[in-house]
Design an enzyme around this catalytic site. Structure first.
Site, short mmCIF file in Angstrom:
data_model
loop_
_atom_site.label_atom_id
_atom_site.label_comp_id
_atom_site.label_asym_id
_atom_site.label_seq_id
_atom_site.Cartn_x
_atom_site.Cartn_y
_atom_site.Cartn_z
N ASP A 53 57.75 37.75 46.10
CA ASP A 53 57.24 39.36 45.95
C ASP A 53 57.67 39.58 44.27
O ASP A 53 58.83 39.84 44.17
CB ASP A 53 57.85 40.05 47.07
CG ASP A 53 57.46 41.53 46.73
OD1 ASP A 53 56.93 41.93 45.61
OD2 ASP A 53 57.91 42.20 47.53
N ASN A 88 44.67 48.54 36.30
CA ASN A 88 43.05 48.94 35.97
C ASN A 88 43.45 49.59 34.75
O ASN A 88 44.28 49.98 34.07
CB ASN A 88 42.38 49.62 37.10
CG ASN A 88 43.21 50.85 37.62
OD1 ASN A 88 43.46 51.76 36.47
ND2 ASN A 88 43.25 51.16 38.75
N VAL A 101 49.15 44.01 43.90
CA VAL A 101 50.40 43.98 43.41
C VAL A 101 50.78 45.39 42.56
O VAL A 101 51.95 45.79 42.74
CB VAL A 101 50.49 42.91 42.35
CG1 VAL A 101 49.70 42.98 41.01
CG2 VAL A 101 52.11 42.43 41.95
N ASP A 102 49.96 46.19 42.05
CA ASP A 102 50.13 47.52 41.47
C ASP A 102 50.57 48.30 42.63
O ASP A 102 51.69 49.19 42.26
CB ASP A 102 48.61 48.10 41.14
CG ASP A 102 48.73 49.37 40.62
OD1 ASP A 102 48.95 49.38 39.26
OD2 ASP A 102 48.77 50.56 40.97
N GLY A 146 42.96 38.96 42.85
CA GLY A 146 43.10 39.54 44.29
C GLY A 146 41.84 40.53 44.29
O GLY A 146 40.68 40.01 44.22
N1 AR6 Z 1 54.04 40.11 44.19
C1 AR6 Z 1 53.37 39.00 43.60
N2 AR6 Z 1 51.89 38.89 43.62
C2 AR6 Z 1 51.28 39.74 44.44
C3 AR6 Z 1 51.99 40.83 45.10
C4 AR6 Z 1 53.44 40.76 44.92
N3 AR6 Z 1 54.24 41.91 45.80
N4 AR6 Z 1 51.06 41.54 45.88
C5 AR6 Z 1 49.92 41.10 45.59
N5 AR6 Z 1 49.98 39.79 44.84
P1 AR6 Z 1 45.68 42.25 42.69
P2 AR6 Z 1 43.72 42.12 40.56
C6 AR6 Z 1 48.99 38.99 44.10
O1 AR6 Z 1 44.49 42.61 43.60
O2 AR6 Z 1 42.89 41.30 41.14
C7 AR6 Z 1 44.84 47.04 41.83
O3 AR6 Z 1 44.65 47.83 42.74
C8 AR6 Z 1 47.70 38.98 44.97
O4 AR6 Z 1 47.76 38.07 45.94
O5 AR6 Z 1 47.01 43.05 42.91
O6 AR6 Z 1 44.08 42.11 39.02
C9 AR6 Z 1 44.39 47.48 40.30
O7 AR6 Z 1 44.65 48.82 40.27
C10 AR6 Z 1 46.83 38.36 43.60
O8 AR6 Z 1 47.02 36.98 43.60
O9 AR6 Z 1 45.25 42.39 41.13
C11 AR6 Z 1 43.18 47.01 39.94
O10 AR6 Z 1 42.28 48.12 40.39
C12 AR6 Z 1 47.43 38.88 42.72
O11 AR6 Z 1 48.77 39.36 43.02
C13 AR6 Z 1 42.96 45.81 40.64
O12 AR6 Z 1 43.81 45.92 41.67
C14 AR6 Z 1 46.64 40.05 41.82
O13 AR6 Z 1 45.71 40.65 42.94
C15 AR6 Z 1 43.36 44.61 40.02
O14 AR6 Z 1 43.11 43.62 40.54
#
Ligand code: AR6
Length: 175
Positions: free
Chosen positions: A14, A28, A37-38, A122
């Protein structure tokens, strides 16, 4: 000078738990609070992080901005916004630019250790294998060209993704 493979690590963790100089947020372009992750980073950092991103206001796709880490163990958060996956080459360049922009900002702030999540894989729908190749290529190009001796952690959220990055690191020449 440390050889490049020693400056790269792949872990499954994490990202909000890492005590590094900077973690990267998959944000975003409006820097509005999101999920994934955000959401995790904002929850762990506390409300001052969202106040800081609101003051900055925007982060156009492929660029990066920096804030404090507030209640996180990391000192800084570098926010970058990927494009939503559509399979085009233009989108590939923008995803690479997320990594390069974050590293340029890290160098400017003297950041010695930086951890990236798998940006775009994600909610934005990027296939993990394809995104890892782009991410890794951009990071290696930047580290090879930059005078800074910083270390980069690929902080994966699945064992499969950690394996992917570990293989890419293992394939790097050691000289
Ligand atoms: N630690 C490490 N990696 C993580 C964690 C964590 N705690 N949580 C999720 N991941 P995403 P995107 C991974 O959806 O695709 C947001 O809401 C997850 O499994 O967070 O770039 C923004 O505001 C995945 O592999 O980001 C944007 O609107 C990776 O982090 C949008 O989502 C990225 O997943 C961005 O989408």
């Amino acid at each position: 000078m440390t050889v490049l493979p020693d400056r790269l690590t792949a872990i499954e963790a994490d990202i909000t738990t890492l005590a590094v100089d900077a973690i990267v947020n998959a944000a975003n372009a409006q820097l509005l609070p999101g999920g994934g992750v955000d959401g995790a980073i904002r929850r762990a950092a506390g409300p001052k992080l969202t106040q800081a991103t609101a003051r900055i206001g925007a982060c156009p796709t492929g660029t990066a901005v920096i804030t404090g880490g507030y209640d996180l163990p990391a000192r800084h958060v570098i926010h970058t916004a990927a494009p939503v996956w559509d399979g085009s080459e233009k989108q590939d360049a923008l995803l690479a630019s997320c990594y390069t922009s974050a590293l340029i900002l890290a160098d400017a702030h003297g950041i010695a250790s930086i951890a990236f999540p798998a940006i775009g894989t994600g909610i934005y729908g990027w296939p993990s294998e394809h995104a890892a190749k782009i991410a890794f290529g951009a990071v290696v190009r930047h580290l090879s060209a930059s005078a800074a001796q910083n270390t980069v952690i690929f902080c994966c959220f699945s064992a499969d993704d950690r394996e992917r990055y570990a293989h890419l690191i293992a394939a790097l020449p050691r000289t």
